[in-house]
Write an enzyme that holds these catalytic residues in place. Structure first.
Site, PDB file in Angstrom:
ATOM      1  N   GLU A   1      11.754 -28.754   7.194  1.00 33.14           N
ATOM      2  CA  GLU A   1      10.374 -28.159   7.577  1.00 33.14           C
ATOM      3  C   GLU A   1       9.848 -28.738   8.846  1.00 33.14           C
ATOM      4  O   GLU A   1       8.866 -28.299   9.471  1.00 33.14           O
ATOM      5  CB  GLU A   1       9.417 -28.491   6.546  1.00 33.14           C
TER       6      GLU A   1
ATOM      7  N   ARG B   1       9.481 -30.757  -6.092  1.00 31.74           N
ATOM      8  CA  ARG B   1       9.168 -31.422  -4.612  1.00 31.74           C
ATOM      9  C   ARG B   1       8.231 -32.754  -5.115  1.00 31.74           C
ATOM     10  O   ARG B   1       7.271 -32.625  -5.707  1.00 31.74           O
ATOM     11  CB  ARG B   1       8.383 -30.457  -3.655  1.00 31.74           C
TER      12      ARG B   1
ATOM     13  N   LYS C   1       8.903  16.348  16.064  1.00 30.38           N
ATOM     14  CA  LYS C   1       8.797  17.506  15.816  1.00 30.38           C
ATOM     15  C   LYS C   1       9.777  18.504  16.824  1.00 30.38           C
ATOM     16  O   LYS C   1      10.301  19.402  16.253  1.00 30.38           O
ATOM     17  CB  LYS C   1       7.232  17.588  16.690  1.00 30.38           C
TER      18      LYS C   1
ATOM     19  N   TYR D   1      19.658 -18.544  -1.702  1.00 31.78           N
ATOM     20  CA  TYR D   1      18.691 -18.172  -2.627  1.00 31.78           C
ATOM     21  C   TYR D   1      17.214 -18.094  -1.724  1.00 31.78           C
ATOM     22  O   TYR D   1      17.087 -18.738  -0.786  1.00 31.78           O
ATOM     23  CB  TYR D   1      18.239 -18.853  -3.638  1.00 31.78           C
TER      24      TYR D   1
ATOM     25  N   GLY E   1      11.336 -25.032   4.287  1.00 28.58           N
ATOM     26  CA  GLY E   1      10.020 -24.951   4.461  1.00 28.58           C
ATOM     27  C   GLY E   1       9.557 -24.365   5.525  1.00 28.58           C
ATOM     28  O   GLY E   1       9.040 -25.050   6.517  1.00 28.58           O
ATOM     29  N   THR E   2       9.538 -22.788   5.543  1.00 28.98           N
ATOM     30  CA  THR E   2       9.219 -22.168   6.692  1.00 28.98           C
ATOM     31  C   THR E   2       7.720 -22.346   7.010  1.00 28.98           C
ATOM     32  O   THR E   2       7.499 -21.811   8.199  1.00 28.98           O
ATOM     33  CB  THR E   2       9.864 -20.714   6.556  1.00 28.98           C
ATOM     34  N   ASN E   3       6.893 -22.437   5.969  1.00 31.49           N
ATOM     35  CA  ASN E   3       5.574 -22.532   6.491  1.00 31.49           C
ATOM     36  C   ASN E   3       5.281 -23.798   7.495  1.00 31.49           C
ATOM     37  O   ASN E   3       4.751 -23.384   8.608  1.00 31.49           O
ATOM     38  CB  ASN E   3       4.457 -22.790   5.543  1.00 31.49           C
ATOM     39  N   ASP E   4       5.555 -24.929   7.078  1.00 29.88           N
ATOM     40  CA  ASP E   4       5.568 -25.906   8.102  1.00 29.88           C
ATOM     41  C   ASP E   4       6.437 -25.983   9.155  1.00 29.88           C
ATOM     42  O   ASP E   4       6.171 -26.433  10.410  1.00 29.88           O
ATOM     43  CB  ASP E   4       6.034 -27.491   7.193  1.00 29.88           C
TER      44      ASP E   4
ATOM     45  N   MET F   1      -2.558  12.744  18.651  1.00 32.19           N
ATOM     46  CA  MET F   1      -2.354  13.255  19.927  1.00 32.19           C
ATOM     47  C   MET F   1      -2.659  14.639  20.154  1.00 32.19           C
ATOM     48  O   MET F   1      -3.142  15.148  18.992  1.00 32.19           O
ATOM     49  CB  MET F   1      -0.819  13.036  20.443  1.00 32.19           C
TER      50      MET F   1
ATOM     51  N   SER G   1      16.091 -27.093   1.231  1.00 30.30           N
ATOM     52  CA  SER G   1      15.258 -25.734   1.111  1.00 30.30           C
ATOM     53  C   SER G   1      14.388 -25.846   2.500  1.00 30.30           C
ATOM     54  O   SER G   1      13.807 -26.782   2.742  1.00 30.30           O
ATOM     55  CB  SER G   1      14.460 -25.944  -0.017  1.00 30.30           C
TER      56      SER G   1
ATOM     57  N   ARG H   1       5.655 -27.733  -7.022  1.00 26.24           N
ATOM     58  CA  ARG H   1       4.906 -28.691  -6.191  1.00 26.24           C
ATOM     59  C   ARG H   1       3.994 -29.629  -7.310  1.00 26.24           C
ATOM     60  O   ARG H   1       3.839 -29.040  -8.619  1.00 26.24           O
ATOM     61  CB  ARG H   1       3.729 -28.103  -5.571  1.00 26.24           C
TER      62      ARG H   1
ATOM     63  N   ARG I   1       2.161  21.355  22.450  1.00 25.99           N
ATOM     64  CA  ARG I   1       2.146  20.440  21.034  1.00 25.99           C
ATOM     65  C   ARG I   1       2.772  19.115  21.531  1.00 25.99           C
ATOM     66  O   ARG I   1       3.912  19.017  21.950  1.00 25.99           O
ATOM     67  CB  ARG I   1       2.962  21.000  20.019  1.00 25.99           C
TER      68      ARG I   1
ATOM     69  N   ARG J   1       9.553  18.050   8.515  1.00 22.84           N
ATOM     70  CA  ARG J   1      10.143  16.797   8.839  1.00 22.84           C
ATOM     71  C   ARG J   1      10.396  15.986   7.363  1.00 22.84           C
ATOM     72  O   ARG J   1       9.599  16.471   6.527  1.00 22.84           O
ATOM     73  CB  ARG J   1       8.903  15.827   9.872  1.00 22.84           C
TER      74      ARG J   1
ATOM     75  N   CYS K   1      11.871 -21.763   0.496  1.00 24.08           N
ATOM     76  CA  CYS K   1      10.550 -21.608  -0.289  1.00 24.08           C
ATOM     77  C   CYS K   1       9.412 -21.517   0.802  1.00 24.08           C
ATOM     78  O   CYS K   1       9.738 -21.845   2.031  1.00 24.08           O
ATOM     79  CB  CYS K   1      10.474 -22.877  -1.158  1.00 24.08           C
TER      80      CYS K   1
ATOM     81  N   GLY L   1      -2.387  13.740  13.772  1.00 23.69           N
ATOM     82  CA  GLY L   1      -3.739  13.970  14.408  1.00 23.69           C
ATOM     83  C   GLY L   1      -3.940  12.878  15.548  1.00 23.69           C
ATOM     84  O   GLY L   1      -5.132  13.066  16.006  1.00 23.69           O
TER      85      GLY L   1
ATOM     86  N   HIS M   1      -6.726  14.698   7.273  1.00 21.96           N
ATOM     87  CA  HIS M   1      -6.520  13.434   8.155  1.00 21.96           C
ATOM     88  C   HIS M   1      -6.778  12.251   7.023  1.00 21.96           C
ATOM     89  O   HIS M   1      -5.868  11.264   7.335  1.00 21.96           O
ATOM     90  CB  HIS M   1      -7.755  13.116   9.280  1.00 21.96           C
TER      91      HIS M   1
END
Ligand code: ADP
Ligand code: MG
Ligand code: MG
Length: 902
Positions: free
Chosen positions: A767, A637, A29, A874, A788-791, A109, A786, A582, A98, A343, A854, A107, A459
């Protein structure tokens, strides 16, 4: 105005000293008030106390040295400029105090208007306003009310009750019907309320009012609702707020005065034009609070043509200057226009795309910048389904489409109830007359928000748009009765728990659950809407920006697809291959029986029989997918989960066997199965016999899959197609595992492929942390990695996704141990480091090693940027996320500076 600084460190900036790039220091602001001042726009003079002063105050509990003196000096300069003194009984200078943080927190603050009024100066103010007593007392009662509520924590309802009492004594609902005497009486009542709650009289010293108000704004940074909002919006907790002290201008001086808010384009659709709300004879907070019903801004042209024209030309100027949609607050004091805020305005996802496209057409920004102005989260929102409406569904009310989407759920009337039911897994629609910051919890929990009052700038509307929640506001046919937990609409009563559906695009409200259909953007991606020919500004804008993103991105986008139907859809969405196919589901359904035979096989012959029976089924599965992805790479896989997942659960089996035995039936087969399940039972299946381990333990299993893949590829090629299979071995931790699988696979492939020209790559998932750390060795045996970012996340952190998200993540988020679940967005420092190491060492060992990812992270905007930076080839994600990943990959490529686009 030149101010005398009393301390080395500068805590106070005159509006003429700042500019729009100083948001960190002056808040949004303050920075923009300075920018407008320097543009020569009519901004009431004032100054800004920096966020650094706030940080110092919050750290130590007192104002930093030098601050008081600097405020004194700037105030004196302001008084000289205005020719008035704060609290002067004859002709008082009044100011507003203000809040204003770096990121807008609508809204959240505090703001106090009319600071400087007291029992004496109220008389002077009336005289200066041409003996306008009504105005002066109205201003004074507002000061006591706002000051009491925000500075001294007097319950706001008490003031509202007192006001309602005066109104009902007058027989009116409209505060404009109150006269000077009513308001003078109200001031007395307010003072009593103030004294009762604070144990002191309302402060008459203007400078004390000012100092207390400044302190209250500092402290409002840590108010509970502000903390909650920041967490939700991922705004850092240590920024602090600036404080703006602004000369008051008065919209409540009579019918030739007023106040309003406006957007330079429609923040809902992006359409060009003037959008806003105006309220005559009122002070600013009345508009946002929805106290009285506003009129559309266009009305102002009739009421005050010259102010209207000036406003339009200022808005055009601001757009050109900021090169973006702006929103503004303004006040007209007796025909003179004042700018109180601007803004770069918040907007819906649809508007973001449409406006970015328009601004390119208008030559204000280039296509790279347009790409920077939208994001994957917005695109994902545009892919939400829409209501499918037919004759059965008739809207019972129409409000304002305040935040798009289609939401159905059980009606609730309080934030607490919304939270309760959402915790039980129900979808709820929070229904209120209007929301206020205390409703935030409920808004987060709800599927959608419906209010009976308030416009696009209320709001509810602002917060819902920020959260990407469906919201219909100002549906005034609805009569909401919160205590009775019901609302009535066109003669019907809807009680808590009844289901309603709301459309945040059209503003329509339906009783019951309306079925949904794909959005236009999905229809476009699916190819049923042609962007070149359709007269839909959103579809055209999405098409244009996606085309640019595709032209710029370096990352290829693949999809995770296990079936040809998924593959086909993902291909329409722009997938350039399958990154993860899979094979587990290929062992389910009516094939379970074969799998049981495989697992129970005692002799080699039995096992081979079962595998031989599975082979043609698998081959057919792969053929179908290769055909669908003709010409594109398909990563298959090999089977990953532990085998007992394919068998009936232990308890159920044990009961069946016991019951059958009781009846004296022949249970030899069931007993064998039960024994096998017992044998295979694992305490930690996630860390058990799965992935490559399974392939090494069960002879012939991987071989059968490899053969099915190779044979399917050859069949497709023989039929004139192009198959590009990539065989991916899961859960490898040591190169020897991969080498063993590879040696066998290569033999089979050579035998099957012959001279067909089919080329089969063999690679591995990375992984397991050990794989990442020995990637240099593993790359010797892998043509691709590849991630395997979950595991990798699971094993990197040592917690399982299935168990922990509900158990303790809330606490970790609260403590800031992570800002977002590491399953949702990649943990750059830890898991990301493993990815980085593996990518570097893998490529060093085998230049040209193909790298991809993946898993869920492949479709997460921030993670896509990370994978771009690390230099992967990729990302692969679920079909619906493919467009999101394409867009973000394009953004990552053009945003070399990594600046944020919040
Ligand atoms: P918020 O961030 O919640 O919008 P603001 O600080 O902008 O809070 O102020 C609340 C309302 O008071 C706004 O409508 C604003 O335009 C109005 N207002 C603030 N300062 C002044 C002033 N100096 N003169 C007249 N109206 C003001
Ligand atoms: Mg404001
Ligand atoms: Mg895995």
């Amino acid at each position: 105005m030149a101010a005398q600084e009393t301390d080395d460190h500068k805590y106070v900036y005159d509006f003429s000293e700042g500019n729009k790039d100083l948001k960190d220091l002056l808040g949004g602001k303050g920075a923009n008030l300075a920018e407008m001042t320097n543009l020569g726009l009519p901004v009431p003079p004032g100054f800004t106390i920096t966020t650094e002063a706030c940080q110092a105050y919050l750290a130590t509990g007192r104002e930093p040295d030098g601050l008081a003196g600097q405020i004194e000096a700037h105030l004196a300069a302001l008084e000289r400029e205005m020719g008035k003194r704060l609290g002067d009984p004859g002709d008082p200078l009044l100011v507003s105090v203000r809040s204003g943080a770096k990121f807008s927190m609508p809204g959240m603050m505090e703001t106090v208007l009319n600071v400087g009024l007291n029992d004496q100066s109220v008389v002077g103010l009336a005289a200066q306003a041409g003996q306008n007593d009504r105005f002066a007392w109205d201003s004074y009662r507002r000061l006591i009310q706002m000051f009491g509520k925000t500075v001294c924590e007097v319950p706001g309802e008490e003031f509202e009750h007192a006001l309602d009492e005066v109104k009902s004594a007058r027989g009116t609902h409209n505060d404009l019907d109150l006269d000077a005497d009513d308001l003078r009486g109200l001031v007395d009542a307010y003072k009593k309320i103030f004294a009762k709650h604070t144990g002191r009289e309302f402060p008459q010293q203007p400078r004390e009012q000012l100092d207390l108000a400044i302190r209250a704004v500092f402290e409002s940074w840590n108010a509970e609702r502000a903390v909650l909002y920041r967490r939700q919006e991922r705004i850092p907790a240590d920024l602090g707020t600036a404080v703006n002290v602004v000369t008051m201008v008065f919209g409540n001086l009579g019918p030739d005065s007023g106040t309003g808010v406006a957007f330079t384009r429609d923040p809902g659709s992006g359409a060009q034009g003037i959008y806003g709300d105006y309220l005559a004879n009122a002070q600013g907070e009345d508009v946002v609070a929805g106290i009285r019903n506003t009129v559309p801004l266009q009305e102002l042209e009739r009421l005050d043509k010259s102010s209207y024209d000036e406003l339009l030309s200022i808005m055009a100027r601001l757009e050109e200057h900021y090169r973006d949609l702006c929103d503004i607050e303004f006040t007209i004091e007796r025909g003179k226009l004042w700018m109180l805020q601007t803004r770069v305005g918040k907007r819906t996802a649809a508007a973001a795309f449409v406006i970015a496209g328009q601004l390119v057409d208008e030559g204000l920004i280039d296509e790279d910048e347009a790409l920077h102005r939208v994001n994957g989260a917005q695109l994902a929102q545009l892919m939400f389904p829409r209501f499918q409406l037919d004759h059965e569904f008739e809207a019972v009310a129409t409000g304002i489409g305040a935040s798009p989407g289609a939401a159905s759920g059980a009606v609730v009337f309080t934030s607490a109830r919304a939270v309760e039911l959402a915790a039980e897994g129900k979808s709820v629609i929070l229904v209120r007359r209007e929301t206020n910051p205390d409703d935030l919890n409920g808004m987060i929990a709800a599927q959608g928000i419906l209010t009976s009052r308030g416009g696009k700038t209320s709001h509810a509307a602002v917060v819902a748009r920020g959260m990407g929640k469906t919201c219909v506001s100002g549906a005034d046919e609805i009569d909401v009765n919160v205590p009775a937990k019901r609302f009535t609409v066109s003669g019907r009563t809807v009680t808590e728990g009844d289901v309603v559906s709301i459309d945040g695009t059209t503003g329509k409200v339906y009783l019951g659950e309306v079925p949904v259909m794909p959005s236009e953007v999905v229809q476009y991606f699916e190819g049923s809407l042609d962007a070149e020919h359709v007269d839909n500004p959103l579809v055209r804008a999405v098409h244009r920006i996606m085309t640019h993103a595709d032209g710029k991105r370096r990352l290829t986008v693949r999809t995770n697809a296990d079936t040809s139907a998924d593959a086909a859809r993902a291909r329409r969405f722009g997938a350039e291959g399958i990154g993860l196919c899979r094979t587990e589901h290929m062992f389910l359904g009516d094939r379970r029986e074969l799998v049981e035979r495989l697992i129970l096989a005692r002799a080699e012959g039995e096992r081979d029989e079962a595998l031989a029976a599975l082979l043609p089924l698998q081959r057919a599965d792969f053929e179908e997918i290769f055909r669908e992805m003709d010409g594109l790479p398909v990563t298959v896989r090999l089977i990953d989960p532990p085998l007992h997942e394919f068998l009936p659960p232990l308890e159920q089996l044990a009961v069946n066997v016991a019951v059958a035995q009781e009846r004296g039936e022949d249970v030899a087969k069931e007993e064998a199965l039960l024994a096998a399940v017992r044998r295979m039972h694992e305490e930690n299946p996630m860390l058990g016999l799965r992935g490559v381990r399974l392939g090494l333990v069960i002879p012939g299993l991987f071989a059968m899959q490899v053969r099915a893949i190779a044979e399917a590829a050859v069949a497709v090629v023989r039929a004139g197609g192009v198959a590009r299979p990539e065989i991916m071995v899961p859960l490898v931790g040591a190169v020897q595992e991969l080498e063993t699988v590879r040696a066998e696979a290569e033999k089979i492939i050579a035998e099957v492929v012959g001279d067909s020209g089919v080329e089969v790559l063999i690679g591995t998932m990375i992984e397991v942390p050990r794989a990442a750390l020995t990637a240099g060795q593993i790359a010797e045996a892998a043509e691709f990695f590849s991630f395997g970012t979950n595991d990798l996340t699971q094993m990197g952190w040592g917690f399982s996704r299935d168990d922990v998200e509900g158990a303790f993540f809330w606490r970790y988020l609260e403590l800031g141990i992570f800002g977002i679940s590491p399953f949702e967005s990649i943990d750059r420092d830890g898991v990301g480091r493993l990815v980085r190491i593996a990518a570097e060492e893998g490529r060093a060992a085998r230049p040209g090693l193909k790298l991809g990812v993946c898993g869920e992270h492949g479709g997460d905007p921030d993670s896509v940027h990370f994978f771009h930076e690390v230099g992967l080839d990729y990302v692969s994600c679920s079909p619906f996320r493919v467009p999101v990943a394409r867009l973000e990959a394009g953004r990552a490529a053009v945003e070399t500076d990594g600046s944020d686009s919040r």
